[in-house]
Design a protein around this motif. Structure first.
Motif, short mmCIF file in Angstrom:
data_model
loop_
_atom_site.label_atom_id
_atom_site.label_comp_id
_atom_site.label_asym_id
_atom_site.label_seq_id
_atom_site.Cartn_x
_atom_site.Cartn_y
_atom_site.Cartn_z
N TYR A 29 -7.05 -3.80 4.17
CA TYR A 29 -6.13 -4.71 3.47
C TYR A 29 -5.74 -4.14 2.10
CZ TYR A 29 -4.30 -8.95 1.31
OH TYR A 29 -3.50 -9.86 0.68
N ALA A 30 -6.72 -3.58 1.38
CA ALA A 30 -6.43 -2.99 0.08
C ALA A 30 -5.46 -1.82 0.22
CB ALA A 30 -7.73 -2.53 -0.58
N THR A 31 -5.61 -1.04 1.28
CA THR A 31 -4.70 0.07 1.51
C THR A 31 -3.27 -0.43 1.73
OG1 THR A 31 -6.48 1.38 2.49
CG2 THR A 31 -4.23 2.08 2.96
N LEU A 32 -3.12 -1.48 2.51
CA LEU A 32 -1.79 -2.03 2.76
C LEU A 32 -1.15 -2.55 1.48
CD1 LEU A 32 -2.27 -4.05 6.10
CD2 LEU A 32 -0.98 -1.94 5.77
N VAL A 33 -1.94 -3.18 0.63
CA VAL A 33 -1.38 -3.78 -0.58
C VAL A 33 -1.09 -2.74 -1.65
CG1 VAL A 33 -1.86 -5.40 -2.46
CG2 VAL A 33 -2.50 -5.99 -0.13
N LEU A 34 -1.99 -1.79 -1.83
CA LEU A 34 -1.90 -0.89 -2.97
C LEU A 34 -1.17 0.41 -2.67
CD1 LEU A 34 -5.52 -1.33 -4.40
CD2 LEU A 34 -3.43 -2.50 -5.09
N ALA A 35 -1.20 0.86 -1.43
CA ALA A 35 -0.56 2.14 -1.09
C ALA A 35 0.93 1.94 -0.85
CB ALA A 35 -1.23 2.75 0.14
N VAL A 36 1.69 2.00 -1.92
CA VAL A 36 3.14 1.83 -1.82
C VAL A 36 3.74 3.05 -1.10
CG1 VAL A 36 5.27 1.51 -3.11
CG2 VAL A 36 3.14 0.50 -3.94
N GLY A 37 4.65 2.80 -0.17
CA GLY A 37 5.26 3.89 0.57
C GLY A 37 4.35 4.50 1.61
N LEU A 38 3.40 3.73 2.11
CA LEU A 38 2.48 4.23 3.12
C LEU A 38 3.25 4.56 4.40
CD1 LEU A 38 -0.65 4.58 3.53
CD2 LEU A 38 -0.61 2.33 4.63
N PRO A 39 3.02 5.73 5.01
CA PRO A 39 3.71 6.06 6.28
C PRO A 39 3.44 5.00 7.34
CG PRO A 39 2.66 8.01 5.38
CD PRO A 39 2.20 6.86 4.54
N SER A 40 4.42 4.81 8.23
CA SER A 40 4.33 3.73 9.22
C SER A 40 3.10 3.88 10.12
CB SER A 40 5.59 3.70 10.07
OG SER A 40 5.79 4.96 10.72
N PHE A 41 2.70 5.12 10.44
CA PHE A 41 1.53 5.32 11.29
C PHE A 41 0.29 4.72 10.66
CE2 PHE A 41 -2.30 7.84 12.14
CZ PHE A 41 -2.44 7.63 13.50
N TRP A 42 0.06 5.04 9.38
CA TRP A 42 -1.14 4.55 8.69
C TRP A 42 -1.06 3.05 8.44
CZ3 TRP A 42 -5.07 7.55 8.99
CH2 TRP A 42 -4.90 8.93 9.03
N ARG A 43 0.15 2.58 8.21
CA ARG A 43 0.32 1.14 8.03
C ARG A 43 -0.01 0.39 9.32
NH1 ARG A 43 2.66 -1.74 4.14
NH2 ARG A 43 3.39 -3.85 4.63
N ASP A 44 0.49 0.90 10.43
CA ASP A 44 0.19 0.28 11.72
C ASP A 44 -1.30 0.38 12.04
OD1 ASP A 44 2.86 -0.28 12.00
OD2 ASP A 44 3.28 1.42 13.32
N LEU A 45 -1.93 1.50 11.68
CA LEU A 45 -3.36 1.67 11.93
C LEU A 45 -4.16 0.63 11.15
CD1 LEU A 45 -5.67 3.27 13.21
CD2 LEU A 45 -5.59 4.81 11.22
N CYS A 46 -3.78 0.40 9.90
CA CYS A 46 -4.46 -0.62 9.09
C CYS A 46 -4.29 -2.00 9.70
CB CYS A 46 -3.93 -0.60 7.66
SG CYS A 46 -4.42 0.85 6.69
N LEU A 47 -3.09 -2.31 10.16
CA LEU A 47 -2.84 -3.62 10.76
C LEU A 47 -3.64 -3.81 12.05
CD1 LEU A 47 1.03 -3.90 10.22
CD2 LEU A 47 -0.75 -5.26 9.09
N VAL A 48 -3.67 -2.77 12.88
CA VAL A 48 -4.43 -2.85 14.13
C VAL A 48 -5.93 -2.99 13.84
CG1 VAL A 48 -5.14 -1.56 16.18
CG2 VAL A 48 -2.73 -1.62 15.51
N THR A 49 -6.41 -2.25 12.84
CA THR A 49 -7.83 -2.36 12.46
C THR A 49 -8.17 -3.76 11.99
OG1 THR A 49 -7.88 -0.02 11.82
CG2 THR A 49 -9.61 -1.45 10.92
N MET A 50 -7.31 -4.33 11.17
CA MET A 50 -7.55 -5.69 10.67
C MET A 50 -7.53 -6.71 11.81
SD MET A 50 -5.23 -5.51 7.20
CE MET A 50 -5.33 -7.27 6.92
N LEU A 51 -6.58 -6.55 12.73
CA LEU A 51 -6.48 -7.48 13.85
C LEU A 51 -7.71 -7.37 14.75
CD1 LEU A 51 -4.91 -9.55 15.50
CD2 LEU A 51 -3.73 -7.65 16.65
N ALA A 52 -8.13 -6.14 15.03
CA ALA A 52 -9.30 -5.94 15.90
C ALA A 52 -10.56 -6.53 15.26
CB ALA A 52 -9.49 -4.45 16.18
N LEU A 53 -10.72 -6.34 13.97
CA LEU A 53 -11.89 -6.88 13.28
C LEU A 53 -11.84 -8.40 13.23
CD1 LEU A 53 -12.25 -4.26 10.41
CD2 LEU A 53 -13.85 -4.65 12.30
N TRP A 54 -10.64 -8.96 13.05
CA TRP A 54 -10.54 -10.42 13.04
C TRP A 54 -10.93 -10.99 14.41
CZ3 TRP A 54 -7.80 -14.04 15.83
CH2 TRP A 54 -7.89 -15.36 15.35
N VAL A 55 -10.51 -10.34 15.47
CA VAL A 55 -10.91 -10.77 16.81
C VAL A 55 -12.42 -10.69 16.96
CG1 VAL A 55 -10.77 -10.21 19.27
CG2 VAL A 55 -8.70 -10.18 17.87
#
Length: 219
Positions: A29-55
């Protein structure tokens, strides 16, 4: 709860891995918020990681409910912190006390006094809550017209002033969600500050009481 019960065994096996997972969730979550201009691959990876952990957190909640043998509403009312961290997974690292209990069962007697443990728990919880709250508010306030929280440093300063109940008012959230987060942090700040000051005062009283019981030295 009996230490040999299925619920207790489940907690002993899962509390440490889930705590590590909560730190990974916070890092993503910190990476998504603080890393401005994050490449879409890493952004999607962070989102998938967060979703998997929430599940994973939600599945742990369901298992605890089923092992506890309670009606669902009864379980919700008696396991308030479990419910909160499922709804707000950013707060999952605040489950430091159950984590310590699990580790302590494996190591024997506590190495810290009760007062030291309360102060340590409250201090760590304040740091984690302050960092999580800073991220959440900064995400809501960044780029909003009229907002004076321009950088993450501003958000950290605001969180420190809020949790310490100082409330300078130089930086304030202006969005509805940002103010909701601020309200929750104010309440948590009061509780954590009260726990620390109460434990410290109790420790001082106990120390002075022991010294008073010794009486004057014999001549």
């Amino acid at each position: 709860m009996d230490d040999d019960s299925p619920a207790a065994r489940w907690e002993q096996r899962t509390e440490i891995p889930l705590f590590v997972g909560s730190l990974i969730f916070l890092a993503a979550y910190a990476t998504l918020v603080l890393a401005v201009g994050l490449p879409s691959f890493w952004r999607d990876l962070c989102l998938v990681t967060m979703l998997a952990l929430w599940v994973l957190f939600a599945a742990d909640y369901v298992v605890r409910w089923r092992l506890g043998g309670q009606r669902f509403l009864r379980f919700v009312s008696t396991h308030f912190l479990h419910t909160v961290v499922v709804l707000l997974p950013l707060l999952r690292p605040l489950r430091i006390v159950p984590l310590y209990d699990v580790i302590q069962r494996r190591q024997g007697d506590p190495r810290l006094s009760l007062y030291a443990r309360v102060i340590a728990y409250a201090s760590l919880s304040t740091l984690l809550l302050g960092f999580s709250g800073s991220l959440a508010v900064y995400q809501q306030e960044r780029g909003v017209p009229g907002a004076n929280m321009q950088t993450f440093g501003d958000a950290v300063w605001w969180a420190a002033a809020t949790l310490s109940t100082v409330g300078y008012g130089d930086i304030v959230p202006v969005t509805p969600l940002g103010r909701m987060i601020a309200t929750g942090m104010m309440a948590c700040g009061l509780g954590l500050l009260g726990a620390v000051t109460g434990s410290f005062s109790s420790w001082l009283m106990q120390t002075f009481s022991r010294e008073g019981d010794k009486g004057p030295p014999e001549k």
